[in-house]
Design a protein around this motif. Sequence first.
Motif, short mmCIF file in Angstrom:
data_model
loop_
_atom_site.label_atom_id
_atom_site.label_comp_id
_atom_site.label_asym_id
_atom_site.label_seq_id
_atom_site.Cartn_x
_atom_site.Cartn_y
_atom_site.Cartn_z
N PHE A 134 -32.13 -16.29 12.43
CA PHE A 134 -32.34 -15.87 11.04
C PHE A 134 -32.61 -17.12 10.23
N ALA A 135 -33.43 -16.97 9.19
CA ALA A 135 -33.85 -18.12 8.38
C ALA A 135 -33.74 -17.77 6.90
N TYR A 136 -33.31 -18.76 6.11
CA TYR A 136 -33.19 -18.62 4.66
C TYR A 136 -33.73 -19.88 4.01
N ASP A 137 -34.30 -19.70 2.80
CA ASP A 137 -34.59 -20.89 2.01
C ASP A 137 -33.31 -21.25 1.24
N PHE A 138 -33.32 -22.39 0.59
CA PHE A 138 -32.10 -22.87 -0.06
C PHE A 138 -31.76 -22.11 -1.34
N GLU A 139 -32.62 -21.18 -1.73
CA GLU A 139 -32.31 -20.30 -2.87
C GLU A 139 -31.60 -19.03 -2.40
N GLY A 140 -31.53 -18.83 -1.07
CA GLY A 140 -30.87 -17.64 -0.52
C GLY A 140 -31.81 -16.52 -0.14
N ASN A 141 -33.12 -16.77 -0.15
CA ASN A 141 -34.09 -15.75 0.23
C ASN A 141 -34.23 -15.70 1.74
N CYS A 142 -34.12 -14.50 2.29
CA CYS A 142 -34.24 -14.33 3.73
C CYS A 142 -35.70 -14.44 4.13
N LEU A 143 -36.00 -15.37 5.02
CA LEU A 143 -37.37 -15.64 5.47
C LEU A 143 -37.66 -14.99 6.82
N ALA A 144 -36.63 -14.83 7.64
CA ALA A 144 -36.77 -14.21 8.97
C ALA A 144 -35.42 -13.67 9.38
N GLN A 145 -35.46 -12.58 10.15
CA GLN A 145 -34.20 -11.97 10.59
C GLN A 145 -34.48 -11.21 11.88
N GLY A 146 -34.02 -11.75 12.98
CA GLY A 146 -34.30 -11.17 14.29
C GLY A 146 -33.59 -9.88 14.61
N ALA A 147 -32.59 -9.49 13.82
CA ALA A 147 -31.86 -8.26 14.10
C ALA A 147 -32.15 -7.16 13.09
N ASN A 148 -32.63 -7.51 11.90
CA ASN A 148 -32.84 -6.51 10.86
C ASN A 148 -33.97 -6.97 9.94
N ALA A 149 -35.19 -6.55 10.24
CA ALA A 149 -36.36 -6.96 9.47
C ALA A 149 -36.29 -6.52 8.01
N LYS A 150 -35.48 -5.52 7.69
CA LYS A 150 -35.36 -5.03 6.32
C LYS A 150 -34.73 -6.07 5.39
N MET A 151 -34.07 -7.08 5.95
CA MET A 151 -33.45 -8.11 5.13
C MET A 151 -34.45 -9.15 4.64
N VAL A 152 -35.59 -9.28 5.33
CA VAL A 152 -36.60 -10.28 4.98
C VAL A 152 -37.12 -10.00 3.57
N GLY A 153 -37.18 -11.07 2.77
CA GLY A 153 -37.66 -10.97 1.40
C GLY A 153 -36.56 -10.73 0.38
N LYS A 154 -35.36 -10.47 0.84
CA LYS A 154 -34.25 -10.23 -0.08
C LYS A 154 -33.48 -11.52 -0.33
N ASN A 155 -32.97 -11.65 -1.55
CA ASN A 155 -32.11 -12.78 -1.86
C ASN A 155 -30.68 -12.38 -1.54
N LEU A 156 -30.09 -13.07 -0.59
CA LEU A 156 -28.75 -12.73 -0.11
C LEU A 156 -27.76 -13.87 -0.33
N LEU A 157 -28.07 -14.74 -1.27
CA LEU A 157 -27.21 -15.89 -1.56
C LEU A 157 -25.78 -15.46 -1.85
N GLY A 158 -25.60 -14.37 -2.56
CA GLY A 158 -24.26 -13.92 -2.94
C GLY A 158 -23.61 -12.97 -1.95
N MET A 159 -24.27 -12.69 -0.81
CA MET A 159 -23.68 -11.77 0.17
C MET A 159 -22.35 -12.32 0.66
N ARG A 160 -21.35 -11.44 0.72
CA ARG A 160 -20.00 -11.85 1.12
C ARG A 160 -19.53 -11.03 2.30
N ASP A 161 -18.67 -11.64 3.11
CA ASP A 161 -18.07 -10.88 4.19
C ASP A 161 -16.90 -10.05 3.62
#
Length: 158
Positions: free
Chosen positions: A72-99
């Motif tokens: 999985f890949a992110y830019d430093f702003e938290g934008n998902c650039l690639a996601q090998g398990a869930n393509a629906k995450m690509v393009g979303k800003n997930l900087l604030g995502m918490r466990d």
Amino acid sequence: MKLRSASLVASTFIAVFFSGLACAAEHGSEADAQKMVKDGVALVKSAGADKAYKTFTEHPDGAFKDRDLYVFAYDFEGNCLAQGANAKMVGKNLLGMRDVDGNAFIKGMIDMVKASGKGWYGPYKFNNPATQSYELKKSYCERGAGDSMLCVGVYASK
């Protein structure tokens, strides 16, 4: 009767032993995760970021998806650039995502990569699709193209 009991105990032991081996084989190791990240960084450098991100996301059965490991890949702003398990995450800003414990793990990974360039981040709790439960996970990350990072996570051994 004793022979039958001993045989039952032995076959139970063998079944438990080999099921444990099979379970361990279902999970990727830390070394596997590090190699996958390094291979991913090499692909970004050789093929370009856009082509590499597409490969990580759209080829789930390729070189960048192995058992429970995926890039999985992110830019430093938290934008998902690639996601090998869930393509629906690509393009979303997930900087604030918490466990489930409130740990902002994407931000934590980004901060670690900004400071060190690479390393392990975790543990954090993440849903394991194989067990449908939250499990401890840690991710190996390295700086990718420009202000971005590539990571692969491993679940903690039980």
